[in-house]
Design an enzyme around this catalytic site. Structure first.
Site, short mmCIF file in Angstrom:
data_model
loop_
_atom_site.label_atom_id
_atom_site.label_comp_id
_atom_site.label_asym_id
_atom_site.label_seq_id
_atom_site.Cartn_x
_atom_site.Cartn_y
_atom_site.Cartn_z
N SER A 138 0.83 -1.21 0.00
CA SER A 138 0.00 0.00 0.00
C SER A 138 0.86 1.27 0.00
CB SER A 138 -0.90 0.03 1.24
OG SER A 138 -1.57 -1.20 1.39
N1 SAH Z 1 -0.30 -4.87 4.06
C1 SAH Z 1 0.41 -5.27 2.86
C2 SAH Z 1 -0.36 -4.98 1.60
C3 SAH Z 1 -1.16 -6.12 1.28
S1 SAH Z 1 -2.03 -6.19 -0.24
C4 SAH Z 1 1.79 -4.68 2.82
O1 SAH Z 1 2.12 -3.87 3.68
O2 SAH Z 1 2.56 -5.07 1.93
C5 SAH Z 1 -3.30 -7.27 0.34
C6 SAH Z 1 -2.88 -8.68 0.66
O3 SAH Z 1 -4.03 -9.34 1.16
C7 SAH Z 1 -2.40 -9.49 -0.53
O4 SAH Z 1 -1.12 -9.98 -0.27
C8 SAH Z 1 -3.42 -10.62 -0.62
O5 SAH Z 1 -2.87 -11.86 -1.04
C9 SAH Z 1 -3.93 -10.70 0.80
N2 SAH Z 1 -5.23 -11.31 1.01
C10 SAH Z 1 -6.34 -11.21 0.25
N3 SAH Z 1 -7.36 -11.92 0.77
C11 SAH Z 1 -6.87 -12.48 1.92
C12 SAH Z 1 -7.44 -13.32 2.92
N4 SAH Z 1 -8.71 -13.73 2.86
N5 SAH Z 1 -6.65 -13.71 3.95
C13 SAH Z 1 -5.35 -13.31 4.04
N6 SAH Z 1 -4.76 -12.51 3.13
C14 SAH Z 1 -5.52 -12.10 2.07
#
Ligand code: SAH
Length: 219
Positions: free
Chosen positions: A68
């Site tokens: 993000s």
């Molecule tokens: N907070 C992260 C950004 C993440 S992007 C950072 O600092 O880099 C969102 C993430 O959520 C992705 O990696 C995706 O694979 C994950 N995601 C999506 N659905 C999910 C779920 N049900 N459980 C766990 N992770 C999930």
């Protein structure tokens, strides 16, 4: 263990980020600004994106996911109103960057990631920096992670079609759930669990990758 960059290499970039992307836009909690100042975002982005690590934008990760924008990380973390003894759940660990920021502001972070390769890479990045109060779990976090509940705060880093009940149920009394709610675009919402129910407020418009899993999107 991978070779770490010189720790001061990007210190100036981080100061610039904190002043211009965060403080000027209303991130005012000094503890949050300090955490954003110390955590090396360049360590969490793919190698070929390192030069852009402190740019004012989200950056691509493997598997079509994103790390993000720094402002959205700071905004979500500030809205979570953390204390140093809090236990925090992050759903959507991705690169581990936001978990690293959270780890500077609370006692313990449980980070759940549904894509195993991302979870393993995040675990490695966090271990290299000795952020050892973050526990990484692989699985579907859309229903929370009951093993360590209740949580003082839960942050969801992916856009949810609606607020999953299971996440609200895993909040401690007084706990805060920070979650982007919506389909193509979302609103960052904060639900606070009180003795008489939950209080909900919505904040910034945002665009996160979709939350998958049982309580996520299925298209
Ligand atoms: N907070 C992260 C950004 C993440 S992007 C950072 O600092 O880099 C969102 C993430 O959520 C992705 O990696 C995706 O694979 C994950 N995601 C999506 N659905 C999910 C779920 N049900 N459980 C766990 N992770 C999930």
């Amino acid at each position: 263990m991978a070779q770490l960059d010189h720790p001061f290499e990007h210190a100036r970039d981080r100061i610039h980020m904190v002043e211009h992307q965060l403080r000027e836009r209303g991130i005012h909690e000094e503890a949050v600004l300090r955490a954003m100042q110390v955590v090396p975002r360049d360590h969490f982005v793919p190698n070929h994106e390192r030069e852009r690590a402190y740019d004012d934008c989200a950056l691509p990760l493997a598997h079509g996911q994103t790390i993000s924008q720094p402002y959205m990380v700071a905004r979500a973390v500030q809205l979570a109103q953390l204390s140093l003894d809090d236990i925090v759940l992050e759903v959507g660990l991705g690169s581990g960057y936001q978990a690293a920021v959270l780890s500077r502001l609370c006692a313990r972070v449980v980070g759940v990631e549904i894509i195993p390769e991302l979870a393993h890479a995040a675990r490695r990045s966090l271990a290299e920096l000795r952020y050892d109060n973050v526990r990484v779990e692989v699985g579907d976090g859309s229903l929370g992670w009951p093993e360590f509940a209740p949580y003082d705060a839960i942050l969801v880093a992916a856009g949810a079609p609606k607020v999953p009940d299971a996440l609200v149920e895993q909040l401690a009394p007084g706990g805060r759930l920070v979650i982007p709610v919506g389909d193509q675009t979302q609103r960052l919402c904060v639900l606070t669990r009180t003795r008489i129910g939950t209080v909900s407020r919505s904040y910034d418009r945002c665009v996160y990758v979709p939350l998958r899993g049982a309580a996520g999107r299925h298209d």
